[in-house]
Design a protein around this motif. Structure first.
Motif, PDB file in Angstrom:
ATOM      1  N   TYR A  74       0.813  -1.194   0.000  1.00 28.26           N
ATOM      2  CA  TYR A  74       0.000   0.000   0.000  1.00 28.26           C
ATOM      3  C   TYR A  74       0.861   1.263   0.000  1.00 28.26           C
ATOM      4  CZ  TYR A  74      -3.569  -3.404   1.150  1.00 28.26           C
ATOM      5  OH  TYR A  74      -4.396  -4.482   1.111  1.00 28.26           O
ATOM      6  N   GLU A  75       0.217   2.367  -0.344  1.00 26.05           N
ATOM      7  CA  GLU A  75       0.949   3.626  -0.485  1.00 26.05           C
ATOM      8  C   GLU A  75       1.207   4.286   0.872  1.00 26.05           C
ATOM      9  OE1 GLU A  75       0.770   7.241  -3.708  1.00 26.05           O
ATOM     10  OE2 GLU A  75      -1.117   6.412  -3.020  1.00 26.05           O
ATOM     11  N   ARG A  76       2.372   4.898   0.981  1.00 29.87           N
ATOM     12  CA  ARG A  76       2.691   5.653   2.183  1.00 29.87           C
ATOM     13  C   ARG A  76       1.919   6.969   2.158  1.00 29.87           C
ATOM     14  NH1 ARG A  76       7.814   7.367   1.716  1.00 29.87           N
ATOM     15  NH2 ARG A  76       7.957   7.930   3.915  1.00 29.87           N
ATOM     16  N   ILE A  77       1.567   7.486   3.346  1.00 28.57           N
ATOM     17  CA  ILE A  77       0.801   8.740   3.435  1.00 28.57           C
ATOM     18  C   ILE A  77       1.537   9.864   2.716  1.00 28.57           C
ATOM     19  CG2 ILE A  77      -0.055  10.516   5.018  1.00 28.57           C
ATOM     20  CD1 ILE A  77      -0.505   8.235   7.076  1.00 28.57           C
ATOM     21  N   GLU A  78       2.846   9.956   2.963  1.00 28.70           N
ATOM     22  CA  GLU A  78       3.622  11.046   2.358  1.00 28.70           C
ATOM     23  C   GLU A  78       3.564  10.976   0.830  1.00 28.70           C
ATOM     24  OE1 GLU A  78       8.194  12.789   2.204  1.00 28.70           O
ATOM     25  OE2 GLU A  78       7.762  10.975   3.356  1.00 28.70           O
ATOM     26  N   ASP A  79       3.695   9.765   0.276  1.00 35.61           N
ATOM     27  CA  ASP A  79       3.650   9.617  -1.182  1.00 35.61           C
ATOM     28  C   ASP A  79       2.275  10.008  -1.726  1.00 35.61           C
ATOM     29  OD1 ASP A  79       6.253   8.694  -1.080  1.00 35.61           O
ATOM     30  OD2 ASP A  79       5.665   6.579  -1.040  1.00 35.61           O
ATOM     31  N   LEU A  81       0.235  12.232  -0.399  1.00 33.19           N
ATOM     32  CA  LEU A  81       0.111  13.691  -0.339  1.00 33.19           C
ATOM     33  C   LEU A  81       0.745  14.346  -1.562  1.00 33.19           C
ATOM     34  CD1 LEU A  81       0.922  14.352   3.437  1.00 33.19           C
ATOM     35  CD2 LEU A  81      -1.336  14.326   2.340  1.00 33.19           C
ATOM     36  N   TRP A  82       1.929  13.883  -1.936  1.00 30.18           N
ATOM     37  CA  TRP A  82       2.614  14.469  -3.099  1.00 30.18           C
ATOM     38  C   TRP A  82       1.902  14.104  -4.394  1.00 30.18           C
ATOM     39  CZ3 TRP A  82       5.838  18.283  -2.442  1.00 30.18           C
ATOM     40  CH2 TRP A  82       6.565  18.380  -1.250  1.00 30.18           C
ATOM     41  N   ARG A  83       1.438  12.872  -4.520  1.00 27.61           N
ATOM     42  CA  ARG A  83       0.795  12.440  -5.765  1.00 27.61           C
ATOM     43  C   ARG A  83      -0.573  13.089  -5.925  1.00 27.61           C
ATOM     44  NH1 ARG A  83      -2.522   8.105  -7.319  1.00 27.61           N
ATOM     45  NH2 ARG A  83      -2.508   7.179  -5.239  1.00 27.61           N
ATOM     46  N   ARG A  84      -1.414  12.969  -4.906  1.00 31.46           N
ATOM     47  CA  ARG A  84      -2.766  13.531  -4.983  1.00 31.46           C
ATOM     48  C   ARG A  84      -2.733  15.056  -4.935  1.00 31.46           C
ATOM     49  NH1 ARG A  84      -7.602  13.801  -7.073  1.00 31.46           N
ATOM     50  NH2 ARG A  84      -9.148  14.696  -5.650  1.00 31.46           N
ATOM     51  N   GLY A  85      -1.740  15.601  -4.220  1.00 29.37           N
ATOM     52  CA  GLY A  85      -1.697  17.048  -4.035  1.00 29.37           C
ATOM     53  C   GLY A  85      -1.288  17.840  -5.263  1.00 29.37           C
ATOM     54  N   ARG A  86      -0.741  17.175  -6.274  1.00 26.03           N
ATOM     55  CA  ARG A  86      -0.274  17.917  -7.450  1.00 26.03           C
ATOM     56  C   ARG A  86      -1.409  18.738  -8.075  1.00 26.03           C
ATOM     57  NH1 ARG A  86       4.209  17.449 -10.231  1.00 26.03           N
ATOM     58  NH2 ARG A  86       4.734  15.447  -9.292  1.00 26.03           N
ATOM     59  N   ASP A  87      -1.264  20.065  -8.038  1.00 26.34           N
ATOM     60  CA  ASP A  87      -2.249  21.006  -8.625  1.00 26.34           C
ATOM     61  C   ASP A  87      -3.656  20.863  -8.039  1.00 26.34           C
ATOM     62  OD1 ASP A  87      -0.293  22.052 -10.363  1.00 26.34           O
ATOM     63  OD2 ASP A  87      -0.650  20.449 -11.800  1.00 26.34           O
ATOM     64  N   LEU A  88      -3.763  20.345  -6.803  1.00 32.56           N
ATOM     65  CA  LEU A  88      -5.091  20.113  -6.231  1.00 32.56           C
ATOM     66  C   LEU A  88      -5.821  21.409  -5.905  1.00 32.56           C
ATOM     67  CD1 LEU A  88      -7.021  17.846  -5.520  1.00 32.56           C
ATOM     68  CD2 LEU A  88      -5.991  17.723  -3.245  1.00 32.56           C
ATOM     69  N   SER A  89      -5.092  22.447  -5.485  1.00 35.21           N
ATOM     70  CA  SER A  89      -5.784  23.710  -5.179  1.00 35.21           C
ATOM     71  C   SER A  89      -6.408  24.293  -6.446  1.00 35.21           C
ATOM     72  CB  SER A  89      -4.843  24.721  -4.517  1.00 35.21           C
ATOM     73  OG  SER A  89      -3.812  25.109  -5.397  1.00 35.21           O
ATOM     74  N   ALA A  90      -5.746  24.132  -7.598  1.00 35.00           N
ATOM     75  CA  ALA A  90      -6.318  24.600  -8.867  1.00 35.00           C
ATOM     76  C   ALA A  90      -7.576  23.806  -9.211  1.00 35.00           C
ATOM     77  CB  ALA A  90      -5.282  24.475  -9.983  1.00 35.00           C
ATOM     78  N   ALA A  91      -7.572  22.502  -8.889  1.00 32.73           N
ATOM     79  CA  ALA A  91      -8.756  21.671  -9.151  1.00 32.73           C
ATOM     80  C   ALA A  91      -9.932  22.132  -8.292  1.00 32.73           C
ATOM     81  CB  ALA A  91      -8.441  20.197  -8.880  1.00 32.73           C
ATOM     82  N   TYR A  92      -9.668  22.471  -7.020  1.00 37.16           N
ATOM     83  CA  TYR A  92     -10.745  22.962  -6.156  1.00 37.16           C
ATOM     84  C   TYR A  92     -11.261  24.308  -6.655  1.00 37.16           C
ATOM     85  CZ  TYR A  92     -11.015  19.295  -2.724  1.00 37.16           C
ATOM     86  OH  TYR A  92     -11.273  18.086  -2.121  1.00 37.16           O
ATOM     87  N   GLN A  93     -10.351  25.181  -7.088  1.00 34.83           N
ATOM     88  CA  GLN A  93     -10.797  26.478  -7.605  1.00 34.83           C
ATOM     89  C   GLN A  93     -11.669  26.276  -8.841  1.00 34.83           C
ATOM     90  OE1 GLN A  93      -7.975  29.692  -7.833  1.00 34.83           O
ATOM     91  NE2 GLN A  93      -9.028  30.622  -9.571  1.00 34.83           N
ATOM     92  N   ALA A  94     -11.227  25.411  -9.765  1.00 37.80           N
ATOM     93  CA  ALA A  94     -12.000  25.172 -10.991  1.00 37.80           C
ATOM     94  C   ALA A  94     -13.381  24.604 -10.666  1.00 37.80           C
ATOM     95  CB  ALA A  94     -11.236  24.221 -11.910  1.00 37.80           C
ATOM     96  N   THR A  95     -13.444  23.699  -9.677  1.00 38.02           N
ATOM     97  CA  THR A  95     -14.724  23.100  -9.302  1.00 38.02           C
ATOM     98  C   THR A  95     -15.660  24.139  -8.708  1.00 38.02           C
ATOM     99  OG1 THR A  95     -13.704  20.938  -8.929  1.00 38.02           O
ATOM    100  CG2 THR A  95     -15.816  21.335  -7.850  1.00 38.02           C
ATOM    101  N   LEU A  96     -15.144  24.988  -7.825  1.00 36.86           N
ATOM    102  CA  LEU A  96     -15.982  26.035  -7.233  1.00 36.86           C
ATOM    103  C   LEU A  96     -16.446  27.032  -8.287  1.00 36.86           C
ATOM    104  CD1 LEU A  96     -15.047  24.807  -4.511  1.00 36.86           C
ATOM    105  CD2 LEU A  96     -14.900  27.134  -3.637  1.00 36.86           C
ATOM    106  N   GLU A  97     -15.578  27.336  -9.253  1.00 35.42           N
ATOM    107  CA  GLU A  97     -15.987  28.233 -10.344  1.00 35.42           C
ATOM    108  C   GLU A  97     -17.089  27.580 -11.179  1.00 35.42           C
ATOM    109  OE1 GLU A  97     -12.801  29.835 -12.720  1.00 35.42           O
ATOM    110  OE2 GLU A  97     -11.613  30.291 -10.954  1.00 35.42           O
ATOM    111  N   ALA A  98     -16.922  26.291 -11.494  1.00 39.63           N
ATOM    112  CA  ALA A  98     -17.917  25.580 -12.307  1.00 39.63           C
ATOM    113  C   ALA A  98     -19.264  25.510 -11.588  1.00 39.63           C
ATOM    114  CB  ALA A  98     -17.422  24.173 -12.633  1.00 39.63           C
ATOM    115  N   ASN A  99     -19.240  25.464 -10.251  1.00 37.13           N
ATOM    116  CA  ASN A  99     -20.477  25.404  -9.462  1.00 37.13           C
ATOM    117  C   ASN A  99     -21.005  26.787  -9.087  1.00 37.13           C
ATOM    118  OD1 ASN A  99     -20.249  22.640  -9.525  1.00 37.13           O
ATOM    119  ND2 ASN A  99     -19.340  22.461  -7.499  1.00 37.13           N
TER     120      ASN A  99
END
Length: 199
Positions: A74-79, A81-99
């Protein structure tokens, strides 16, 4: 409503200057904490062990659950965070804009001024503000890691879940690592500039 979305809203609402990388790491941590709460994962040491597959009514949380490593090792927590976190704030901004939860606004008096976005007054924004006002422990701890609000330690009241505390510590370490990389690059860039400038 998710902790990650609340964290993004709070970061925008307080107009706090937060690095996109820092915020993205914290958002990935918030998603993981919500997945723990939903029974979708458990934490074993520093590993994310998948559990059941609950129905998640949030698109980004559904994406997060779909990206879990479901087979050993299984994946380590730290790994994560880095994998899922890539550009995640931009994804949240785009989702809030779309909604239509974010709207464009122009700064300055000129019609061609730089365009930014601001939050719309929605039930989601009010719920996030309520959680912040009540100093909800997980939200406050995540915000603190990226420099929003008061400093908190991982052993304060309300953070009695070992898995959540482990994730928060991993987020803190990842943000510190990112800052170290930034400082190292700044030093290298300054040295390079001095080399070209000469004595």
């Amino acid at each position: 409503m998710t902790t990650a979305k609340d964290l993004f809203i709070i970061a925008m609402d307080l107009k706090h200057s937060v690095g996109q990388g820092d915020l993205s790491l914290a958002l990935a941590g918030a998603e993981l904490i919500d997945l723990i709460g939903a029974g979708a994962v458990a934490v074993d040491g520093d590993l994310i062990v998948p559990g059941g597959q609950p129905t998640l009514d949030d698109r980004l949380m559904g994406e997060a659950a779909a990206r879990l490593t479901r087979q050993a090792p299984y994946e380590r927590i730290e790994d994560w965070l880095w994998r899922r976190g890539r550009d995640l704030s931009a994804a949240y901004q785009a989702t809030l804009e779309a909604n239509s939860e974010l709207k464009p606004r122009r700064s300055g008096r000129l019609p061609f001024g730089s365009e930014r976005v601001e939050l719309v007054d929605t039930p989601a924004r009010r719920r996030a503000a309520d959680r912040w006002k009540e100093k909800e422990p997980v939200l406050t701890a995540l915000a603190s890691v990226v420099g929003i609000g008061d400093e908190r330690s991982g052993d304060e009241p309300g953070l009695d879940d070992e898995a959540v505390t482990t994730v928060l510590a991993a987020v803190h370490d990842a943000v510190m690592e990112l800052e170290a990389v930034r400082q190292r690059r700044a030093i290298e860039n300054a040295a390079f500039a001095n080399l070209w400038r000469g004595p």
